[in-house]
Write a protein that holds these residues in place. Structure first.
Motif, PDB file in Angstrom:
ATOM      1  N   SER A   9       0.812  -1.234   0.000  1.00  0.00           N
ATOM      2  CA  SER A   9       0.000   0.000   0.000  1.00  0.00           C
ATOM      3  C   SER A   9       0.840   1.277   0.000  1.00  0.00           C
ATOM      4  O   SER A   9       0.339   2.342  -0.356  1.00  0.00           O
ATOM      5  N   THR A  10       2.115   1.181   0.403  1.00  0.00           N
ATOM      6  CA  THR A  10       2.933   2.404   0.495  1.00  0.00           C
ATOM      7  C   THR A  10       3.717   2.682  -0.781  1.00  0.00           C
ATOM      8  O   THR A  10       4.404   3.698  -0.879  1.00  0.00           O
ATOM      9  N   GLY A  11       3.637   1.779  -1.749  1.00  0.00           N
ATOM     10  CA  GLY A  11       4.421   1.948  -2.973  1.00  0.00           C
ATOM     11  C   GLY A  11       3.722   2.828  -3.997  1.00  0.00           C
ATOM     12  O   GLY A  11       2.662   3.399  -3.735  1.00  0.00           O
ATOM     13  N   SER A  12       4.330   2.894  -5.161  1.00  0.00           N
ATOM     14  CA  SER A  12       3.799   3.726  -6.243  1.00  0.00           C
ATOM     15  C   SER A  12       2.399   3.247  -6.661  1.00  0.00           C
ATOM     16  O   SER A  12       1.445   4.038  -6.719  1.00  0.00           O
ATOM     17  N   ILE A  13       2.243   1.948  -6.898  1.00  0.00           N
ATOM     18  CA  ILE A  13       0.915   1.421  -7.272  1.00  0.00           C
ATOM     19  C   ILE A  13      -0.040   1.478  -6.074  1.00  0.00           C
ATOM     20  O   ILE A  13      -1.197   1.874  -6.210  1.00  0.00           O
ATOM     21  N   GLY A  14       0.464   1.122  -4.888  1.00  0.00           N
ATOM     22  CA  GLY A  14      -0.381   1.101  -3.688  1.00  0.00           C
ATOM     23  C   GLY A  14      -0.983   2.467  -3.396  1.00  0.00           C
ATOM     24  O   GLY A  14      -2.195   2.588  -3.151  1.00  0.00           O
ATOM     25  N   ALA A  34       2.373  -3.605   3.993  1.00  0.00           N
ATOM     26  CA  ALA A  34       3.579  -2.960   3.457  1.00  0.00           C
ATOM     27  C   ALA A  34       4.799  -3.631   4.082  1.00  0.00           C
ATOM     28  O   ALA A  34       4.664  -4.534   4.925  1.00  0.00           O
ATOM     29  N   GLY A  35       5.982  -3.171   3.667  1.00  0.00           N
ATOM     30  CA  GLY A  35       7.216  -3.797   4.144  1.00  0.00           C
ATOM     31  C   GLY A  35       7.681  -3.240   5.479  1.00  0.00           C
ATOM     32  O   GLY A  35       7.792  -3.953   6.484  1.00  0.00           O
ATOM     33  N   SER A  36       7.924  -1.909   5.495  1.00  0.00           N
ATOM     34  CA  SER A  36       8.476  -1.311   6.717  1.00  0.00           C
ATOM     35  C   SER A  36       8.138   0.167   6.914  1.00  0.00           C
ATOM     36  O   SER A  36       8.502   0.753   7.928  1.00  0.00           O
ATOM     37  N   ASN A  37       7.453   0.763   5.967  1.00  0.00           N
ATOM     38  CA  ASN A  37       7.203   2.211   6.038  1.00  0.00           C
ATOM     39  C   ASN A  37       6.048   2.535   7.019  1.00  0.00           C
ATOM     40  O   ASN A  37       4.927   2.855   6.622  1.00  0.00           O
ATOM     41  N   THR A  38       6.369   2.466   8.323  1.00  0.00           N
ATOM     42  CA  THR A  38       5.349   2.645   9.366  1.00  0.00           C
ATOM     43  C   THR A  38       4.666   4.010   9.302  1.00  0.00           C
ATOM     44  O   THR A  38       3.459   4.109   9.521  1.00  0.00           O
ATOM     45  N   PHE A 122      -3.609  -7.471 -10.604  1.00  0.00           N
ATOM     46  CA  PHE A 122      -2.211  -7.902 -10.626  1.00  0.00           C
ATOM     47  C   PHE A 122      -1.253  -6.830 -11.135  1.00  0.00           C
ATOM     48  O   PHE A 122      -1.270  -6.488 -12.303  1.00  0.00           O
ATOM     49  N   ALA A 123      -0.439  -6.298 -10.223  1.00  0.00           N
ATOM     50  CA  ALA A 123       0.659  -5.428 -10.676  1.00  0.00           C
ATOM     51  C   ALA A 123       1.986  -6.164 -10.526  1.00  0.00           C
ATOM     52  O   ALA A 123       2.914  -5.972 -11.296  1.00  0.00           O
ATOM     53  N   ASN A 124       2.043  -7.043  -9.522  1.00  0.00           N
ATOM     54  CA  ASN A 124       3.271  -7.706  -9.061  1.00  0.00           C
ATOM     55  C   ASN A 124       3.772  -8.763 -10.075  1.00  0.00           C
ATOM     56  O   ASN A 124       3.645  -9.958  -9.869  1.00  0.00           O
ATOM     57  N   LYS A 125       4.352  -8.258 -11.184  1.00  0.00           N
ATOM     58  CA  LYS A 125       4.683  -9.140 -12.312  1.00  0.00           C
ATOM     59  C   LYS A 125       5.660 -10.246 -11.950  1.00  0.00           C
ATOM     60  O   LYS A 125       5.604 -11.340 -12.508  1.00  0.00           O
ATOM     61  N   GLU A 126       6.599  -9.994 -10.995  1.00  0.00           N
ATOM     62  CA  GLU A 126       7.613 -10.999 -10.660  1.00  0.00           C
ATOM     63  C   GLU A 126       6.956 -12.300 -10.178  1.00  0.00           C
ATOM     64  O   GLU A 126       7.490 -13.390 -10.399  1.00  0.00           O
ATOM     65  N   THR A 127       5.819 -12.168  -9.511  1.00  0.00           N
ATOM     66  CA  THR A 127       5.078 -13.332  -9.030  1.00  0.00           C
ATOM     67  C   THR A 127       4.539 -14.165 -10.193  1.00  0.00           C
ATOM     68  O   THR A 127       4.649 -15.384 -10.206  1.00  0.00           O
ATOM     69  N   VAL A 149      -2.958  -5.004 -14.026  1.00  0.00           N
ATOM     70  CA  VAL A 149      -2.761  -3.592 -13.672  1.00  0.00           C
ATOM     71  C   VAL A 149      -1.593  -2.998 -14.466  1.00  0.00           C
ATOM     72  O   VAL A 149      -1.585  -1.812 -14.778  1.00  0.00           O
ATOM     73  N   ASP A 150      -0.627  -3.827 -14.801  1.00  0.00           N
ATOM     74  CA  ASP A 150       0.485  -3.354 -15.614  1.00  0.00           C
ATOM     75  C   ASP A 150      -0.119  -2.694 -16.861  1.00  0.00           C
ATOM     76  O   ASP A 150      -1.025  -3.266 -17.486  1.00  0.00           O
ATOM     77  N   SER A 151       0.360  -1.486 -17.215  1.00  0.00           N
ATOM     78  CA  SER A 151      -0.352  -0.707 -18.239  1.00  0.00           C
ATOM     79  C   SER A 151      -0.438  -1.431 -19.585  1.00  0.00           C
ATOM     80  O   SER A 151      -1.472  -1.373 -20.251  1.00  0.00           O
ATOM     81  N   MET A 204       7.614   5.702 -11.066  1.00  0.00           N
ATOM     82  CA  MET A 204       7.336   4.371 -10.490  1.00  0.00           C
ATOM     83  C   MET A 204       8.314   4.080  -9.361  1.00  0.00           C
ATOM     84  O   MET A 204       9.224   4.861  -9.095  1.00  0.00           O
ATOM     85  N   GLY A 205       8.166   2.899  -8.705  1.00  0.00           N
ATOM     86  CA  GLY A 205       9.107   2.476  -7.669  1.00  0.00           C
ATOM     87  C   GLY A 205      10.510   2.290  -8.248  1.00  0.00           C
ATOM     88  O   GLY A 205      10.680   2.197  -9.463  1.00  0.00           O
ATOM     89  N   LYS A 206      11.514   2.239  -7.338  1.00  0.00           N
ATOM     90  CA  LYS A 206      12.912   2.201  -7.803  1.00  0.00           C
ATOM     91  C   LYS A 206      13.250   0.969  -8.632  1.00  0.00           C
ATOM     92  O   LYS A 206      13.911   1.050  -9.652  1.00  0.00           O
TER      93      LYS A 206
END
Ligand code: NDP
Ligand code: MG
Length: 382
Positions: A9-14, A34-38, A122-127, A149-151, A204-206
């Motif tokens: 949720s804290t990323g570019s797509i989120g 999210a990962g760690s962005n409290t 689905f944005a998480n293409k690596e999965t 979701v990927d454009s 986008m994200g890094k």
């Protein structure tokens, strides 16, 4: 009310997904992860009041729990780790899970979400790249929708929607070419993270921004298209379209080509995945065909941007080679961003990992996760 879970949720797509939800009164956030962005998660919890929130990092999750309780929020349950991600992905009463984490960490939560009958945006293409052979049969078995979701994939999905059973003869994935389009290998030797993080058209994200510059992103998208649309690699073509106006195209048996055009704004594919098959008003710029000077096309330079060539090779090999391609890239990009590897090392590392690997067909989830760790250890020992 559409009940939505956002993984990442804290990323570019989120964050853009949350903007879309804010603009649609019939959408509600059920859970966030999210990962760690409290800091950002805390703001999101205060605004959207989800039932459940996961911070993958255990220490950060405890921090969040204390902060929420100190402010009188005893309603939102805080969970952590992979179990926490899976708890979010499978929560009762959710209709759709937006898979927007970056990297293979998304595999298990997505698989578990499908088992509980939830649709996936689905944005998480690596999965999908590494576990497509497990996920796609499950999508059919559990009767859920996999909404891209990927454009590029959303564009293809929009082009084929309503075309009855006409399977495309060819998919034409467009690519901007990234910030180094037109450059040769020699000139790329001294590229630094700050150079690779400047994308000409998309913000986008890094990790994905670096992947776009190496064209590994387009390679991942070719494999993603194979899984989503059940196409052979020979029928998935990449065309450079530097202005990023055409988001992708589909050619049918009779030669008709259908394209989706628009300004580069991820909120369109995000919203379309959440409202499909309905289209809704989306604020934002519209294409002005009188102002648009040109739409041009180029062939990708596979010698300089070898990542795309390696993706086709991994795709043709299939099996666990897809995990090796993706995991090697994830690790190499992380090292490049930490300045522990050079820019051209990214594709060199992927190539060496692929050359060393003995491919296995139909890897199980535990094979995939084991191979991911083996690839990381091999790269560390290089
Ligand atoms: P970002 O790097 O901006 O965001 C990644 C998100 O994943 C963050 O919310 C991050 O949390 C979260 N995350 C990372 N690790 C974990 C973990 N272990 N557990 C839970 N959450 C975690 O990435 P993007 O939004 O750019 O990309 C997300 C995915 O979407 C990628 O697969 C990408 O390829 C794909 N995509 C992105 C596009 C874009 O325009 N950005 C376009 C098309 C596809 P935290 O912030 O706390 O670290
Ligand atoms: Mg894309």
């Amino acid at each position: 009310m559409k009940e939505i879970v956002i993984l990442g949720s804290t990323g570019s797509i989120g964050t853009q997904t949350l903007e879309v939800i804010s603009n649609n009164k019939d959408m509600h956030v059920k859970a966030l992860a999210a990962g760690s962005n409290t800091n950002l998660v805390e703001k999101q919890v205060n605004k959207f009041m989800p039932e459940l929130v996961c911070i993958y990092n255990n220490g950060k999750a405890l921090e969040l729990k204390k902060c929420l309780e100190a402010k009188g929020n005893h309603k939102t349950k805080v969970v952590t780790g992979m179990d926490g991600l899976v708890e979010c992905a499978t929560i009762d009463g959710a209709d759709i899970v937006v898979a927007a984490v970056s990297g293979m960490i998304g595999i298990k939560p997505v698989i578990e979400a499908i088992k509980t009958g939830k649709d996936i945006a689905f944005a998480n293409k690596e999965t999908l790249v590494t576990a497509g052979h497990i996920i796609m049969p499950m999508v059919h078995k559990y009767g859920v929708k996999l909404l891209p979701v990927d454009s590029e994939h959303s564009a293809i999905f929009q082009c084929i929607s309503g075309k009855y059973n006409n399977k495309p003869a060819r998919i034409i994935l467009t690519a901007s070419g990234g910030p180094f389009r037109g450059m040769k290998k020699e000139a790329l030797k001294n590229i630094m993270p700050e150079d690779a993080l400047k994308h000409p058209n998309w913000s986008m994200g890094k990790k994905i921004t670096v992947d776009s510059s190496t064209m590994v992103n387009k390679g991942l998208e070719v494999i993603e298209a194979k899984w989503l649309f059940n196409m052979d690699f020979d029928n998935i073509e990449v065309v450079i379209q530097p202005q990023s106006i055409i988001h992708s195209m589909v050619e049918f048996e009779d030669g008709a080509v259908i394209a989706q055009l628009g300004t580069p704004d991820m909120k369109l594919p995000i919203q379309y995945a959440l409202t499909y098959p309905e289209r809704r008003y989306l604020p934002g710029e519209r294409l002005d065909f009188y102002k648009m000077s040109q739409i041009t096309f180029e062939k990708p330079d596979l010698e300089t941007f070898e990542g795309l060539k390696l993706a086709y090779e991994a795709g043709q090999a299939g099996g666990s080679m897809l995990t090796v391609f993706n995991a090697a890239n994830e690790k190499a990009v992380a090292m490049f961003l930490e300045r522990k590897a050079g820019y051209l090392d990214i594709t060199r590392i992927i190539k060496e990992c692929m050359q060393k690997h003995k491919n296995i067909d139909n890897p199980s989830l535990s094979d995939i996760l084991e191979i991911e760790q083996d690839v990381y250890s091999f790269i560390e020992s290089m």
